[in-house]
Each structure stands twice: as structure tokens, then as C-alpha cells.
Design an enzyme around this catalytic site. Structure first.
Site, short mmCIF file in Angstrom:
data_model
loop_
_atom_site.label_atom_id
_atom_site.label_comp_id
_atom_site.label_asym_id
_atom_site.label_seq_id
_atom_site.Cartn_x
_atom_site.Cartn_y
_atom_site.Cartn_z
N CYS A 1 0.69 -1.75 -0.34
CA CYS A 1 -0.28 -0.13 0.06
C CYS A 1 0.87 1.12 0.00
CB CYS A 1 -0.99 -0.07 1.23
SG CYS A 1 -1.64 1.54 0.84
N CYS B 1 -2.61 0.07 4.00
CA CYS B 1 -4.51 -1.15 3.59
C CYS B 1 -3.98 -2.45 3.59
CB CYS B 1 -4.58 -0.45 2.08
SG CYS B 1 -5.90 1.05 2.59
FE FE Z 1 -3.45 2.03 2.65
#
Ligand code: FE
Length: 209
Positions: A110, A115
Site C-alpha cells: 500500500c 491497507c
Molecule cells: Fe492504504
């Protein structure tokens, strides 16, 4: 593919920051009162990062290796296929499974925050959230993999997938040779967290080679 156009939702990060502040405050109070040992907390977190959390993902991979129909479903609609095993996201995020193959290796990052597919991998490791990994995984994935001890054949392409709050990735590693007839449980035991992020491969334990 690295996708620069995705919509990156950062609302969740504010929430986690607030949550992290509360957790830290709670941990401090409990430690000062002698009610908890920070080393024990670290050990529990480590266990969730490396063992308990990623077991869900390992079961998904083992099912895909064992059942071609499930593998096809996972390829087509990972969110539904994974949910069928009882693993669902907390925030309604979508999942996509990316399959390693002879000519392609997949790596997940990410770039903007952290994430991570919580429902299948549990807690993200510290390095996944570190700026060095987030930037270098895109710029020089082969060097990053080498630092993880993964050396790929020169002709093997590396695809880097940038996660978002809405779409998160699970790498389905290549099934190692010599595992014909293995049960799903035996297969799942081979699959590490890093193999499902793409910073590791799946190999047979030395003793069985
Ligand atoms: Fe993220």
C-alpha cells in the site's frame, strides 16, 4: 499492475490513529499499575501477525490448490469465494486474489498508507507500514524481494499491486512440487504470511525434500 489512478480512501487511517492513541493510553495505564507486561503484549501481537491472523489466508490458498473450481471462483470473485469460508472484511472492502505463475510473481503494497487484507492475514507487519517498503516495492521490487531472501529467475515478471481501503490483495503462491495427495490442512501449514503478501515463496520443509 501498479495503479496510480485508484481512489485512496484515508478516512480509515484517522480512525486507526485515534484507536492507536487509545490503545497506547490504556497500555500505559495498565503497565504502570503493574497489571500487564509489555513484553507479553508484544508476544501476543507477534503471534497475531505471524501465526493466528494469516491462518485464514493459508486455508484459502490450500483450498485453491486442492479444488480447481474454488480456484476459479477465487480468481473471478475473491470477495465471495473467501466469504464462503467464513472470512469477511470489517469495512466491506473487496478482495482480489492474484496468482503467482511460472512467468509472473505478484507483490502487494500500500504505497500511501497500510491497507492490508485483515480478514485473511490478520495484523500487518511493521515493515509493511514502513515508508521504505511502501516506496521501494514499486520502484525496485526485485531488490526488495532479494532483501527478503527471495531471488526470482531473471525472466520472471513482477507485478506490484497497490492496495486501497476498498480493494485489497491476496497472493496465491505457486504450489510446491512434491505435495500431491497432501490434505488441505497439510498444505495450509506450508503457506506463510509473507508468501501471501508476495515477499516470500512456499517451499517444502527441508526434512521432507
Ligand atoms: Fe492504504
Amino acid at each position: 499492475m501498479h495503479d496510480d489512478d485508484h481512489h485512496h480512501d484515508h478516512h480509515h487511517d484517522n480512525r486507526y490513529t485515534d484507536m492507536q492513541a487509545r490503545v497506547r493510553a490504556l497500555e500505559t495505564v495498565l503497565t504502570e499499575k503493574g497489571l500487564i507486561d509489555p513484553a507479553a503484549i508484544d508476544a501476543i501481537v507477534e503471534n497475531y501477525e505471524t501465526k493466528i491472523g494469516p491462518r485464514n489466508g493459508a486455508r484459502v490458498v490450500a483450498r485453491a490448490w486442492s479444488d480447481p473450481e474454488f480456484a476459479e471462483w477465487l480468481r473471478r470473485d475473491a470477495t465471495a469465494a473467501i466469504a464462503s469460508l467464513g472470512y469477511t472484511g470489517r469495512q466491506g472492502e473487496h478482495m482480489r486474489a492474484v496468482f503467482n505463475a511460472e512467468d509472473t510473481h505478484n507483490l502487494v503494497v500500500c504505497t500511501l498508507c497500510s491497507c492490508y487484507p485483515w480478514s485473511v492475514l490478520g495484523l500487518p507487519p511493521v515493515w509493511y507500514k514502513a515508508p521504505a517498503y511502501r516506496s521501494r516495492a514499486v520502484i525496485d521490487p526485485r531488490a526488495v524481494l532479494a532483501e527478503f531472501g527471495v531471488t526470482l529467475p531473471e525472466g520472471k515478471k513482477i507485478r506490484v499491486w497497490d492496495s486501497t481501503a476498498e480493494l485489497r490483495y491476496l497472493v496465491v503462491p505457486e504450489r510446491p512440487e512434491g505435495t500431491d495427495g497432501w490434505s488441505e490442512a497439510q498444505l495450509a501449514d506450508l503457506v506463510s504470511r509473507d508468501a501471501m503478501i508476495g515477499t516470500g515463496l512456499v517451499a517444502l520443509p527441508e526434512a521432507t525434500q
